[in-house]
Enzyme design. Sequence first.
Site, short mmCIF file in Angstrom:
data_model
loop_
_atom_site.label_atom_id
_atom_site.label_comp_id
_atom_site.label_asym_id
_atom_site.label_seq_id
_atom_site.Cartn_x
_atom_site.Cartn_y
_atom_site.Cartn_z
N LYS A 192 42.26 69.19 45.59
CA LYS A 192 42.26 70.52 45.77
C LYS A 192 41.67 70.84 47.09
O LYS A 192 40.64 70.70 47.27
CB LYS A 192 41.34 71.09 44.55
CG LYS A 192 41.94 70.69 43.25
CD LYS A 192 41.43 71.26 42.20
CE LYS A 192 42.19 71.01 40.70
NZ LYS A 192 41.19 71.46 39.49
N GLU A 245 49.75 58.40 23.87
CA GLU A 245 49.44 59.37 23.07
C GLU A 245 50.91 60.24 22.51
O GLU A 245 50.85 61.20 21.57
CB GLU A 245 48.76 60.52 23.57
CG GLU A 245 47.23 60.11 23.80
CD GLU A 245 47.08 59.32 25.05
OE1 GLU A 245 47.86 58.60 25.62
OE2 GLU A 245 45.88 59.13 25.58
N THR A 274 44.42 53.19 24.34
CA THR A 274 44.65 53.45 25.98
C THR A 274 43.35 52.93 26.63
O THR A 274 42.33 53.28 26.30
CB THR A 274 45.07 54.97 26.32
OG1 THR A 274 43.71 55.51 25.90
CG2 THR A 274 46.11 55.36 25.21
N TRP A 322 47.01 72.95 46.09
CA TRP A 322 46.95 71.44 45.37
C TRP A 322 47.92 70.35 46.42
O TRP A 322 49.12 70.83 46.77
CB TRP A 322 47.49 71.41 44.22
CG TRP A 322 46.69 71.94 42.82
CD1 TRP A 322 45.27 72.56 43.19
CD2 TRP A 322 46.64 72.10 41.67
NE1 TRP A 322 44.76 73.06 42.02
CE2 TRP A 322 45.62 72.51 40.94
CE3 TRP A 322 48.11 71.46 40.68
CZ2 TRP A 322 45.56 72.92 39.79
CZ3 TRP A 322 47.70 71.80 39.45
CH2 TRP A 322 46.52 72.45 38.87
#
Lengths: 540, 540
Positions: free
Chosen positions: A439, A330, A185, A444
């Site tokens: 943030k 993954e 990756t 958020w």
Amino acid sequence: MIPGLMQTRQLQIIDILAYAATAHGDVEIVSRLVDEPIARSNYRLIRARAERCAKALLKLGVKSGDRVATLAWNTHRHFELFYAVPGLGAVLNTVNPRLFDKQITFILNHAEPRVLFFDKTFLPLVERLAPQMRTVETFVMLAGEKAHIAGEVEALCYETLLATEDDGYAWPTVDENAGAFLCYTSGTTGDPKGVLYSQRAVVLHAMGSSLNSAFGFDAFDVVMPCSSLFHATAWGLPFAAPLNGCKLVLPCEKMDGASLQELIVEEGVTFSGGVPTIWTMYLAHLEQSGAKPGELQRVVIGGSAVPRAMAEAFKKKYGVQVLQIWGMTETTPLGVIATPTPALAELGEEALDEAIWTRQGRLQFGIELRIVDDDGNDVPRDGESSGALLVRGPWTIQRYYRAPSDAADSDGWFDTGDIATLDQYGFMRITDRKKDVIKSGGEWISSIDLENIAVGCAGVKVAAVVGLPHPKWEERPVLVIEPHEGASLSKEDVLRYLEPRVAKWWTPDAVIFDSVPLTATGKIDKKVLRERYQSLLSNS
Amino acid sequence: MIPGLMQTRQLQIIDILAYAATAHGDVEIVSRLVDEPIARSNYRLIRARAERCAKALLKLGVKSGDRVATLAWNTHRHFELFYAVPGLGAVLNTVNPRLFDKQITFILNHAEPRVLFFDKTFLPLVERLAPQMRTVETFVMLAGEKAHIAGEVEALCYETLLATEDDGYAWPTVDENAGAFLCYTSGTTGDPKGVLYSQRAVVLHAMGSSLNSAFGFDAFDVVMPCSSLFHATAWGLPFAAPLNGCKLVLPCEKMDGASLQELIVEEGVTFSGGVPTIWTMYLAHLEQSGAKPGELQRVVIGGSAVPRAMAEAFKKKYGVQVLQIWGMTETTPLGVIATPTPALAELGEEALDEAIWTRQGRLQFGIELRIVDDDGNDVPRDGESSGALLVRGPWTIQRYYRAPSDAADSDGWFDTGDIATLDQYGFMRITDRKKDVIKSGGEWISSIDLENIAVGCAGVKVAAVVGLPHPKWEERPVLVIEPHEGASLSKEDVLRYLEPRVAKWWTPDAVIFDSVPLTATGKIDKKVLRERYQSLLSNS
């Protein structure tokens, strides 16, 4: 416990090809090639060629556990290596040729392959980087004798290697926990990280992704992977297709609209998948040519969110179902896929479309999902509450290659780095990357949601949102816009467009017109943007 | 090899229920019960009940590796035990209540369960055999409090046990190779033999049998298993259904046409399966009542060959697809299933129907098949050459429970005892049981083929063919016919019927009118027939 008394036969990748060759031997594999005509073959012949390939690899000194690398497109030769290399208990390291030279060299010196197979396209690249490859002993060009060029690296010819061998090979029994594929990756930070798929993970993933909750292949499907074989094994399609006896169509590197259309129509493709860019080009081609997409039924789109207009065009103009998919290297890579359910269907067609086009997909057997807050507590599955997305299961990563410690926690949960919601229907929606979420005053703000809205404003080509340090609110969003060429667009136009569409406190503190930097894999490079505008809001 | 770095998470049966409860929690489970109204539940509730059940089992002293037995029908309570018992790492021994007393006692004393769960139906049976059960400490009746009777065995009440516990249980991690189900086969000779399914075999079988080559379930399916849960876990449907989020309908013991029809229509059943007898009754019910089979799409039929008239009636009158299936307790139990392929479809609808109605099914991923001659050499895959059917794979038996040696050979091949052919399309056809095939002058005559032809003769109710010792030809076929009541049928009638239909040398040496003995599982008891007529041809 008392031990069960069934066979503990190992789950081996080569058994997928063996099944296809035995049960669906005449089913075709059609492959474009670099500088060569389209090649037609079938599972029986491909198995014989994989056998020859395995014997050639042995002669090149490849042993169980050795790494073999590829810089290669979607072709039947690459497909053969997908079986021959793991079939020997060796590891196939599929390298992304679109990475920067530095990253490719890093990967090859980290994976330490003894042999490198490459397509003709990459001869200049291979010649350029060969001096820095510390372990590669043998170079093989994936070409027929006529097309072959040995080059400075004195590459062997793949077809000559195969012609030297004869059919038939008794594959060794390989431990199902043996490494089989090594896929790197490339994040926007740090060196690429290697994910080492086991034989077991690949086989279980092939079975799980074949279920009707996911790809749902049957023997009548004709599958064309337009995601690259070097990207997490193209979603595992080279395994799921033969496991279901599907005809396989491999487009090499030709992903332009006209080339795809030719294969789709001529070969009767029913299923394809890839990143949105490819399908934008494909739809444009259909639009311009007035052609129809043949037998195409389903297009699975991943890599980034599917534009709604694309999903609608596919459905309404051509009767093709678009399904979103989410996964990562993954997770081998399937995480979720947006297939319909009765609970959604009950809400009516429009609501169903809305759900499957705006969410990444639904829970699949074989990969558990959790959404947790900063304290590690599960957030409500209400489609609103967002949190860190954790995953677990037999095809989820335990540890990166050569890493000193596990990537998963002691309960097996791997933090994907994504921020997401889960709803009552079991559908997951990615709202941001953890490092990109903004943030602001303890709440958020999703940079992705803001980008998706801003890109709808006339004149906007690319919209990028980053959170920048702010003295009062910790972070505040800043919108960077790359306009279409010739578009006249003001900051006020953009803000006026956003006003009815986003909550007031989500409104960017600044709108900047600039070019948007991309990473080697075509994603917005927010790290560069954050650095570029680092102190923009410091004095607010 | 180098070890892969993905999670080596164990394949555990309880994870199937966990998936269904999480992803398809509201999907219904509907169950008939003995002497109680239909129970309606869903996967979320069933998981909570399985958790309570597990805690109750622990209190009864059940530990990992212990056996727990059932004498029970297809109900949601039995289904709960399918998860609660293996979830603890214990083994569920599903006993066939239709066996002879002696066989049931043998099984219980061989499996050595500590607890026996039973349906009310079986109270007399349990009371009768309890004195001979050497290991059973606790009896539990699968009943609600109102319906409960403790009886002489002082049975506990299942629903009281569950009511005593609360929801929530942290299932232990169980080794995937642990024994989970202990299912006995009752051949016509010798004692029943136990097949001990591992957690891994059951999970892999659930994934493999869910593929579109086999059951092909999706979340819109409503599955009603009419094969018994005590018969090799009803083809694994209690696992494949939740794994795909299917609604599950459990008919208890009520397999008559009217009862099935009620559930099929009321619950929207799309998929069912069972032995031919059940479907004969069901079709007769439809015929008499003039009703239609609701949403029913597919009926999978196994246990013995599907009568062609049945497959045709389902298709032509009701638009329902009949698929044959073949398997055995030793294969968890899926071997093959007769789903269409493009190669067959190309031959036209009639040829396709012919193929899928006359062959047991096609090669599935996860179970390899070989057909070998007496010397162990593969015979041609021409649909004509027959030989012993061998199977191998991760859900095939290695060894019978408590047997001193393996049932599979050193390469993993298990001899099924069946004689079969394989054709170029990957379809397998059972032509006989090895012990029943008639060896006449060095050639083989299929007793099953002869029976299937003879049963078509007007007036024949049951036709049984056995090979009897013959001084010249080693063996010759003898046909035993049990006529329909009141039918007048002569030996000459039968031979005249056979003449144009069988090769001359296949013609039976004798035709006998007699009652045909059946085994406890309803199959023709050829052992008894062979003994009865042992010397019939000795003086030929």
